[in-house]
Design a protein around this motif. Sequence first.
Motif, short mmCIF file in Angstrom:
data_model
loop_
_atom_site.label_atom_id
_atom_site.label_comp_id
_atom_site.label_asym_id
_atom_site.label_seq_id
_atom_site.Cartn_x
_atom_site.Cartn_y
_atom_site.Cartn_z
N UNK A 99 50.86 20.72 32.79
CA UNK A 99 51.73 20.16 32.46
C UNK A 99 52.08 20.56 30.96
N UNK A 100 53.32 20.06 30.74
CA UNK A 100 54.03 20.13 29.07
C UNK A 100 53.43 19.83 28.10
N UNK A 101 53.14 20.66 26.63
CA UNK A 101 52.23 20.44 25.38
C UNK A 101 51.73 21.46 24.83
N UNK A 102 51.05 20.73 23.77
CA UNK A 102 49.77 21.65 23.06
C UNK A 102 48.63 21.67 24.65
N UNK A 103 48.67 22.97 24.75
CA UNK A 103 47.28 23.33 25.38
C UNK A 103 46.26 23.08 24.64
N UNK A 104 45.19 22.76 25.22
CA UNK A 104 43.86 22.29 24.73
C UNK A 104 43.09 23.09 25.80
N UNK A 105 41.71 23.27 25.89
CA UNK A 105 40.53 23.46 26.49
C UNK A 105 39.17 23.17 25.86
N UNK A 106 38.76 22.36 26.75
CA UNK A 106 37.11 21.61 26.65
C UNK A 106 36.46 22.47 26.08
N UNK A 107 35.34 22.43 25.15
CA UNK A 107 34.70 23.50 25.64
C UNK A 107 33.20 22.94 24.75
#
Length: 288
Positions: A99-107
């Motif tokens: 999707x679109x938006x602020x990309x976040x990563x789970x860490x």
Amino acid sequence: MNDNKLTCHLCHHACQMLDGDTGFCRSRGNRGGRLASLSYGLLTSVALDPIEKKPLYHFYPGSRILSVGSFGCNLACPFCQNYSISQAGETDLCYEDEGAGLRVYRLPPEELVELALDTRERHGNIGVAFTYNEPLMNYEYVRDCARLLKEAGMKVVLVTNGTLSTGPFAKLLPLVDALNIDLKGFTPEFYQWVRGDFELVRTNIRAAHEAGCHVEVTTLVIPGHNDSPEEMEREAEWLASLSPEIPLHLSRYFPRFHLHEPATPVETLVRLQGIAEKHLRYVHLGNV
């Protein structure tokens, strides 16, 4: 509280929230009657930076440090350079490449420590700096990661606005090696402008210094707002009362976000540097 409200006491805002509400910082909220950290384990920024970029000039100079950020902030600086993440909340996020938006990563904390150790072996990384947005609004994640990092023999660095409630701040300090704390101005009026707490940040700078952490301080100099010689004199005198060895970084403002005044003249910074150097041993200029 009554009416199914919760109060978050992590910072000076003490947000009162009904179920479903989100606090001023956009990273904490009332979810199902429980106070939730909405940014736990979610990173928007990961980079291996020179330690001087934090800026920390007197803490392992020449080294590199894994630097991570999430989203949210408990101040509202109209000149924020990282507003795309500091002013973001849950509804602005997209996960990984979806999707679109602020990309976040789970860490999760364990995986962050693994990454830190891997970059130590391959690139000489000394630890983790929590930075970019206001990391202390992601308090539980920073705390959990810091415990594991210390066990692994790695350094823990905070780049923060320093407006965390004194109780949680004191509990975190034994896990922290170095901090760069923003002292955004030296008047209560400036802190009212950015929705902060002047006395709280000064209390926390003092506490970090007295706890034996390495402390450096940054002031972004903005024309017409915090660039008077009298204000710089008072700021430098106060820092020197803690220790004249505390490094002060005077950083040049450029138009950002909602503030469009012209950039700070370099001559202004040089003049303020001369004033501060009457009291402090180390005064550095940034963004010049």
